[in-house]
Design an enzyme around this catalytic site. Structure first.
Site, PDB file in Angstrom:
ATOM      1  N   CYS A   1      -0.980  32.807  13.042  1.00  0.00           N
ATOM      2  CA  CYS A   1      -0.719  33.341  14.382  1.00  0.00           C
ATOM      3  C   CYS A   1      -0.341  32.234  15.351  1.00  0.00           C
ATOM      4  O   CYS A   1      -1.052  31.953  16.331  1.00  0.00           O
ATOM      5  CB  CYS A   1      -1.937  34.112  14.884  1.00  0.00           C
TER       6      CYS A   1
ATOM      7  N   ARG B   1       2.643   7.840   0.204  1.00  0.00           N
ATOM      8  CA  ARG B   1       3.640   8.903   0.204  1.00  0.00           C
ATOM      9  C   ARG B   1       4.685   8.703  -0.899  1.00  0.00           C
ATOM     10  O   ARG B   1       5.101   9.650  -1.560  1.00  0.00           O
ATOM     11  CB  ARG B   1       4.340   8.926   1.568  1.00  0.00           C
TER      12      ARG B   1
ATOM     13  N   ARG C   1       2.923  19.410   8.687  1.00  0.00           N
ATOM     14  CA  ARG C   1       3.880  18.392   9.123  1.00  0.00           C
ATOM     15  C   ARG C   1       5.076  18.952   9.908  1.00  0.00           C
ATOM     16  O   ARG C   1       5.510  18.337  10.879  1.00  0.00           O
ATOM     17  CB  ARG C   1       4.363  17.552   7.937  1.00  0.00           C
TER      18      ARG C   1
ATOM     19  N   GLU D   1       0.821  -1.215   0.000  1.00  0.00           N
ATOM     20  CA  GLU D   1       0.000   0.000   0.000  1.00  0.00           C
ATOM     21  C   GLU D   1       0.859   1.271   0.000  1.00  0.00           C
ATOM     22  O   GLU D   1       0.919   2.005   0.980  1.00  0.00           O
ATOM     23  CB  GLU D   1      -0.914   0.010   1.227  1.00  0.00           C
TER      24      GLU D   1
END
EC number: 4.1.1.20
Length: 420
Positions: free
Chosen positions: A344, A277, A313, A274
């Site tokens: 912010c 990425r 990330r 699978e």
């Protein structure tokens, strides 16, 4: 002056046409990566199947690309199923994952023809058994197992994950009960076992240990089952990352599985992986425009027009990236600088302490290898607008996801001033 090109297009043209921040995907690079997977992941002893782990990056156009390349699909929610259906993805090639699928999600999946389920726990198996009888629908079940192996970049730890939220220990009463429930059902069949041992894996040792563990369970069954090794193939975010070539890595997975089966005189129907990425990560680049430039006593900042809302990330995982001033590739990198976003939050940092040429307001910044989880995990924090997504290939670009507009922020609000 040397300018960055993606898909044979100068990035300044992309920024002008689609604005920044902008997610840019090199379509040809994704196709080449998929072909490398397909070349290496074959066997004369059993069938093989590659499922795209779509949580990494899922849009209709991405799923159409995946289908055109002959891959199956891994989904983890009702929303991902809905997107797959809208993309006309073949339902027979969709595998539904997740540790806490709701009954409504399971019903939605079954009613739309999905038949492959990766079950995480015994309660889910019992629900699937009840629903399969209710719908008189035959379902193939893979049980997600916790094999007690946690993979890191260059090492693995046995028993490290025995308390993970995902999967069951094969020896546990819960797992054995789930197997019995499937075997005694008129509508469920045991397709096999699934495991996933980590992400950004650069060494094959942990995968080999996973394969050996999964193969050992097959001795308890008379009929050949299938094994799903999950994903986790590493990509290159920085020069410190040293992933194996895809084709070589999956060839090793296949050959080790063949050897492990031969030693125990066992067979399987199918071997699955699978990747997510590893298909989209390095194919994606995020373009930003530099705004203000700031010097503090100990830090230089280049502020960009995005940040943690389009790439969470770095803040969430302390993930590292590399970048360039997109129109100054040939210039010497003399300034130590931190790339910070406009949200912010003091943690809204894209890249900390990198070296770049001197910049000016309006310069384009390209952050590499952002194709996985940037768009998927993007948000409207600070009411920021989600960027557009563009696919590029051989000198042509096409809009895959349009940039949000302010009116999109009020969609769903009942008492808003705008009725949409």
């Amino acid at each position: 002056m040397t300018e960055l090109m993606i898909g044979e297009i100068p990035v300044s043209q992309l920024a002008k046409k689609y604005q920044t921040p902008l997610y840019v995907y090199d379509e040809k690079k994704m196709e080449e990566t998929i072909k490398a997977f397909k070349r290496g992941f074959t066997s004369v002893h059993f069938q093989t199947k590659i499922l795209y782990a779509s949580k990494a990056f899922q849009t209709i156009e991405m799923l159409r690309l995946i289908d055109s390349q002959g891959l199956g699909l891994d989904v983890v929610s009702g929303g991902e199923i809905y997107t797959a259906l809208q993309a006309k993805f073949p339902v027979e090639n969709i595998y539904f994952h997740g540790n806490n699928k709701t009954v409504d999600e399971l019903r939605y999946a079954i009613e739309n023809g999905l038949s492959h389920f990766v079950a995480d726990n015994v309660m889910e198996v019992e629900v699937l058994e009840r629903l399969s009888r209710e719908y008189e629908q035959k379902l193939s079940i893979m049980l997600r197992l916790n094999v007690g192996i946690e993979a890191h970049t260059h090492e693995y730890i046995v028993t490290a994950h025995i308390d993970s939220k995902f999967g069951m220990l094969y020896e546990s009463e819960a797992c054995q009960q789930a197997i019995r429930c499937i075997q005694e059902s008129d509508y469920l069949s045991l397709e096999g076992f699934h495991a996933h041992i980590g992400s950004q894996i650069f060494d094959m040792t942990a995968w080999f240990a996973e394969i050996d563990q999964l193969v050992s369970y097959l001795q308890d069954f008379d009929q050949p089952l299938s094994l799903n090794l999950g994903g986790g193939f590493g990509i290159r975010y920085t020069t410190e990352d040293t992933p194996l070539p895809i084709e070589e890595a999956v060839e090793k997975l296949v050959s080790h599985t063949e050897e492990a089966l031969a030693k125990k005189k066992l067979s399987i129907k199918q071997l699955l992986i699978e990747p997510g990425r590893s298909i989209v990560g390095e194919a994606g680049t995020t373009l930003y425009t530099i705004g203000y430039i700031k010097e503090t006593p100990h830090q230089n900042y280049y502020f960009v027009d995005g940040g943690m809302t389009d790439n969470i990330r770095p803040a969430l995982y302390q993930a590292n990236y590399t970048c360039d001033l997109a129109k100054k590739l040939g210039e010497e990198k003399t300034v130590k600088v931190t790339i910070a976003g406009k949200m912010c939050e003091s943690g809204d940092v894209v890249i900390k302490n990198t070296f770049l040429p001197p910049a000016q307001t309006g310069d384009l910044l390209a952050v590499y290898a952002t194709g996985a989880y940037g768009y998927s995990m993007s948000s409207n924090y600070n009411r920021a607008l989600r960027p557009a997504v563009v696919f590029v290939k051989e000198g042509a670009s096409r809009l895959v996801v349009r940039r949000q507009e302010y009116a999109d922020l009020l969609r769903g609000e009942i008492n808003g001033t705008s009725q949409i």
